[in-house]
Design an enzyme around this catalytic site. Structure first.
Site, PDB file in Angstrom:
ATOM      1  N   CYS A 139       0.825  -1.225   0.000  1.00 27.15           N
ATOM      2  CA  CYS A 139       0.000   0.000   0.000  1.00 27.15           C
ATOM      3  C   CYS A 139       0.851   1.264   0.000  1.00 27.15           C
ATOM      4  O   CYS A 139       0.329   2.367  -0.099  1.00 27.15           O
ATOM      5  CB  CYS A 139      -0.975  -0.003   1.175  1.00 27.15           C
ATOM      6  SG  CYS A 139      -2.281  -1.222   0.969  1.00 27.15           S
ATOM      7  N   GLU A 166     -13.221   0.529   1.860  1.00 23.50           N
ATOM      8  CA  GLU A 166     -12.105   0.682   0.931  1.00 23.50           C
ATOM      9  C   GLU A 166     -12.119  -0.467  -0.074  1.00 23.50           C
ATOM     10  O   GLU A 166     -11.731  -0.313  -1.226  1.00 23.50           O
ATOM     11  CB  GLU A 166     -10.781   0.704   1.707  1.00 23.50           C
ATOM     12  CG  GLU A 166      -9.609   1.122   0.875  1.00 23.50           C
ATOM     13  CD  GLU A 166      -8.368   1.315   1.707  1.00 23.50           C
ATOM     14  OE1 GLU A 166      -8.082   2.474   2.048  1.00 23.50           O
ATOM     15  OE2 GLU A 166      -7.703   0.314   2.017  1.00 23.50           O
ATOM     16  N   HIS A 170     -12.562   9.646  -9.264  1.00 22.14           N
ATOM     17  CA  HIS A 170     -11.564   9.565 -10.327  1.00 22.14           C
ATOM     18  C   HIS A 170     -10.438  10.567 -10.108  1.00 22.14           C
ATOM     19  O   HIS A 170     -10.015  11.278 -11.015  1.00 22.14           O
ATOM     20  CB  HIS A 170     -12.211   9.745 -11.703  1.00 22.14           C
ATOM     21  CG  HIS A 170     -12.977   8.536 -12.120  1.00 22.14           C
ATOM     22  ND1 HIS A 170     -14.240   8.268 -11.649  1.00 22.14           N
ATOM     23  CD2 HIS A 170     -12.640   7.508 -12.929  1.00 22.14           C
ATOM     24  CE1 HIS A 170     -14.666   7.134 -12.163  1.00 22.14           C
ATOM     25  NE2 HIS A 170     -13.706   6.642 -12.937  1.00 22.14           N
TER      26      HIS A 170
END
Length: 139
Positions: free
Chosen positions: A23, A130, A68
């Protein structure tokens, strides 16, 4: 107390500075957000707030700032500047690492009070997924 909850979804990239695993790399998620609101009194129709108003207000904010987009820590500004320069994309910066926890706290404590200031409601909880099987709750 009566509360209402609206679900909204958005796609965004982030990376977690100093993460011990993968991550730490820039990657994306299909976030799912559940925002809950309460009010001192129901409106004339017997509602806390119309679900469509939540979508209009919070959904529009998410569309403009997070959907986005790339969410980075302000400490990761050098990466953000590279992305902005190469793509023209405007990065959304948090003061902290853009973990699901910090994104949810930011929405609950900073964004919702500001964008719902003209409504007679208070955002009392945010649940942010998430991934389909990993979520955080802030109240």
């Amino acid at each position: 107390m009566i509360s209402v909850t609206r679900k909204l979804e958005f796609d965004a990239a982030h990376r977690i500075l100093n993460h011990e695993s993968k991550c730490k790399n820039l990657h994306g998620h299909r976030y799912s957000l559940e925002a809950s609101f309460c009010a001192d009194n129901l409106d004339d129709l017997g509602r806390v707030i119309d679900f469509g108003v939540i979508k209009e207000v919070l959904g529009a904010w998410i569309d403009e700032h997070l959907d986005h987009n790339t969410i980075l820590s302000i400490k990761d500004k050098s990466l953000g500047e590279q992305i902005e320069k190469q793509t023209g994309q405007k990065i959304y910066y948090l003061n902290e690492n853009p973990t699901a926890e910090n994104i949810a706290l930011h929405l609950l404590n900073e964004i919702c009070p500001k964008i719902f200031a003209n409504h007679k409601v208070k955002c009392v909880a945010i649940r942010l997924y998430e991934t389909p099987n990993c979520s955080v709750d802030v109240k």
